[in-house]
Scaffold this active site. Structure first.
Site, PDB file in Angstrom:
ATOM      1  N   GLY A   1      33.323  27.068  43.537  1.00  0.00           N
ATOM      2  CA  GLY A   1      32.030  26.616  44.035  1.00  0.00           C
ATOM      3  C   GLY A   1      31.449  25.435  43.294  1.00  0.00           C
TER       4      GLY A   1
ATOM      5  N   THR B   1      29.898  31.825  39.734  1.00  0.00           N
ATOM      6  CA  THR B   1      28.975  32.595  38.897  1.00  0.00           C
ATOM      7  C   THR B   1      29.408  32.507  37.431  1.00  0.00           C
ATOM      8  OG1 THR B   1      28.472  34.091  40.726  1.00  0.00           O
ATOM      9  CG2 THR B   1      28.009  34.881  38.500  1.00  0.00           C
TER      10      THR B   1
ATOM     11  N   ARG C   1      33.416  37.067  51.569  1.00  0.00           N
ATOM     12  CA  ARG C   1      33.800  36.285  52.734  1.00  0.00           C
ATOM     13  C   ARG C   1      35.177  36.726  53.199  1.00  0.00           C
ATOM     14  NH1 ARG C   1      33.998  34.231  48.030  1.00  0.00           N
ATOM     15  NH2 ARG C   1      31.765  33.908  48.099  1.00  0.00           N
TER      16      ARG C   1
ATOM     17  N   SER D   1      28.441  37.095  46.856  1.00  0.00           N
ATOM     18  CA  SER D   1      28.724  37.133  48.292  1.00  0.00           C
ATOM     19  C   SER D   1      30.194  37.451  48.515  1.00  0.00           C
ATOM     20  CB  SER D   1      28.373  35.790  48.957  1.00  0.00           C
ATOM     21  OG  SER D   1      29.246  34.771  48.523  1.00  0.00           O
TER      22      SER D   1
ATOM     23  N   ASP E   1      40.113  37.498  41.405  1.00  0.00           N
ATOM     24  CA  ASP E   1      39.868  36.232  42.105  1.00  0.00           C
ATOM     25  C   ASP E   1      40.260  35.025  41.258  1.00  0.00           C
ATOM     26  OD1 ASP E   1      37.706  36.476  40.343  1.00  0.00           O
ATOM     27  OD2 ASP E   1      36.185  36.538  41.907  1.00  0.00           O
TER      28      ASP E   1
ATOM     29  N   ASN F   1      35.826  32.919  29.000  1.00  0.00           N
ATOM     30  CA  ASN F   1      34.727  33.175  29.942  1.00  0.00           C
ATOM     31  C   ASN F   1      33.478  32.447  29.473  1.00  0.00           C
ATOM     32  OD1 ASN F   1      36.387  35.091  31.237  1.00  0.00           O
ATOM     33  ND2 ASN F   1      34.618  36.356  31.699  1.00  0.00           N
TER      34      ASN F   1
ATOM     35  N   ALA G   1      30.714  37.819  43.078  1.00  0.00           N
ATOM     36  CA  ALA G   1      29.631  38.628  42.523  1.00  0.00           C
ATOM     37  C   ALA G   1      28.340  38.517  43.318  1.00  0.00           C
ATOM     38  CB  ALA G   1      29.381  38.220  41.076  1.00  0.00           C
TER      39      ALA G   1
END
Length: 487
Positions: free
Chosen positions: A407, A264, A24, A22, A242, A301, A20
């Site tokens: 992350g 995120t 890659r 970035s 993802d 979520n 959301a």
């Protein structure tokens, strides 16, 4: 490009992984006993607020993908995953009808109640198994029902399918991502035709369903020319949501595990063989999304590191390491907020909104960046605890360990707090889980790795992992939970 080692073939795969904030392009080199991942290209994903609302700059994303494939060099296959629910609309010529609407756009406000007037919430959950979230594709389509764009549209492609179409000219709808639309029956793994008919959603808009491992075409000649690649280069369907790719990359050694895919968002839950469609599950707002090989991603979520990302942006991007070190010195569980509250969904003024939530609940109001950061991390750990605990009870599926991927694995304080809150060991890693899951599905399609258990054994052998043991008094977390639930 394929090479050979003493232990057999090693192939290279490009994993396009769009988040959301970035995107890659990663290159994975996989063999039967080896798995390496390197970053070829990273690029920002900056939504744009237009007079019509919040939009994704999908053309910039596509340019980033092309640049990334050029930087990746020759590969044996390409796979694409991204965030869920959002889509692009195409006209009869296959041209895009405007930039896709962002899921944080306000157009779905109040739409769920209109949907429930036709298909009550309990019936909708029993049919689709999907949690309530205001941005589910179903609500987006109902919100767009009277728009000229939808009236002209002949095809709807979810974001990774749209980019795959631009790369190959082939159209499809990948199943793990389709399961986030609230239009899939998780038992049949096909469209929920009754729900679509009752709500006036034309399923002919969707391209035929694909599953992870299915072929998705070859890179077009123009793409080969622009990227410098030599064809033919196949595009392989992966778990294009993802989270589906990230869960495939959980390095679990058995079945008694929970996972938290962090970024995120935090997606916390279990991998199951069948959906849980009970009323208790709906009331707890758990979702049944589809994963690899007939599995169900039973999860909740949680707002995730979005809360901290927004605060850091408001504070002018201070050094994150220093901020986390300062947060570690703040007294634990002084103030907590509900990290699943949709009040935190929209961007802007996040520190003020967190402070206001603490004030309204009669807790000490965090004032400094360190205090607000500690409030966020304590709140996320508490939300992780709640999701892991409730998922086990609702699915009758006990766990012995929590795997954190994504992350958030870089945030040692959050990992330790999650272990403390859950009262279970936490294994953190890999960080680039979605890209690794993407690569492994491609490698499996080419016969380099076996089933999901083999994929996970390869991850456990090759990826750096950190284990956190629970510390402190569990009663403190129960008391903090009681503070939230008593309101």
């Amino acid at each position: 490009m394929s090479t050979h080692t003493a232990s057999g073939a090693v192939k290279s795969y490009a994993a396009v992984d769009l988040g959301a904030s970035s995107g890659r392009v990663m290159v994975g080199r996989a063999g039967r006993d080896s798995l390496e991942l390197v970053e070829a290209h990273r690029f920002p994903n900056r939504p744009v607020r237009t007079p019509e609302g919040l939009r994704w700059d999908v053309l910039a994303l596509y340019a980033g993908v092309l640049d990334g494939l050029k930087a990746a060099g020759q590969v044996d296959s390409v796979g694409i995953d991204s965030w869920a629910v959002d889509y692009g609309l195409l006209d009869a010529d296959g041209a895009l009808l405007g930039n896709p609407t962002h899921y944080r756009d306000s157009r779905t406000e109040g739409v769920a109640e209109k949907v429930w007037a036709t298909v009550p919430a309990a019936e909708l959950y029993a049919a689709t198994g999907l949690q309530y979230a205001p941005f589910n594709t179903l609500y987006q389509l109902v919100a767009a029902r009277s728009s000229a764009q939808l009236a002209y549209a002949k095809r709807l492609l979810l974001i990774p399918d749209l980019l795959t179409y631009w790369l190959t000219g082939e159209q499809g709808t990948e199943l793990t991502n389709a399961s986030t639309t609230q239009l899939i029956d998780p038992r049949t793994r096909d469209w929920s035709y009754d729900v679509a008919e009752r709500l006036g959603v034309d399923l002919e808009l969707f391209a035929p369903l694909r599953r992870p491992g299915d072929p998705a075409g070859l890179l077009r000649a123009r793409v080969l020319e622009e990227t410098g690649l030599t064809g033919p280069v196949p595009v392989t369907t992966v778990g294009s949501h993802d989270t589906a790719s990230a869960v495939a990359a959980v390095p679990a050694t058995g079945e008694r595990f929970a996972y938290i895919c962090t970024g995120t968002w935090s997606l916390a839950g279990l991998e199951l063989d069948a959906p849980v469609l009970t009323e208790a599950s709906r009331a707890a707002n758990f979702t049944n999304e589809l994963g690899l090989d007939g599995t169900v991603r039973y999860l909740r979520n949680i707002m995730g590191l979005w809360l901290l990302q927004e605060c850091v942006r408001e504070w002018g991007d201070p050094d994150l390491g220093e901020l986390l070190r300062a947060a570690a010195t703040v007294p634990a569980l002084r103030s907590v907020v509900d990290a699943g509250d949709s009040a935190f969904l929209a961007p802007g003024r996040m520190p003020e909104r967190i402070a206001a939530a603490c004030r309204e609940s009669g807790q000490p109001v965090p004032e400094t960046p360190a205090e607000i950061t500690r409030c966020i991390l304590d709140s996320l750990a508490l939300a992780h605890r709640r999701a892991v605990t409730e998922a086990q009870a609702l699915a009758d599926h006990p766990v012995d360990v929590v795997h954190i991927v994504g992350g958030g694995t870089r945030n040692a304080l959050l990992c330790q707090l999650t272990a403390d809150a859950c009262g279970l060991p936490v294994v953190a890693g890999p960080t680039e889980a979605a890209a690794l899951g993407n690569v492994l599905v491609q490698a499996r399609t080419h016969g380099l790795v076996g089933d999901r258990a083999s994929m996970r054994r390869l991850l456990a052998r090759t990826q750096p992992l950190v284990r956190y043991e629970p510390q402190g008094d569990p009663a403190a977390w129960r008391a903090a939970e009681a503070r939230l639930t008593s309101r």
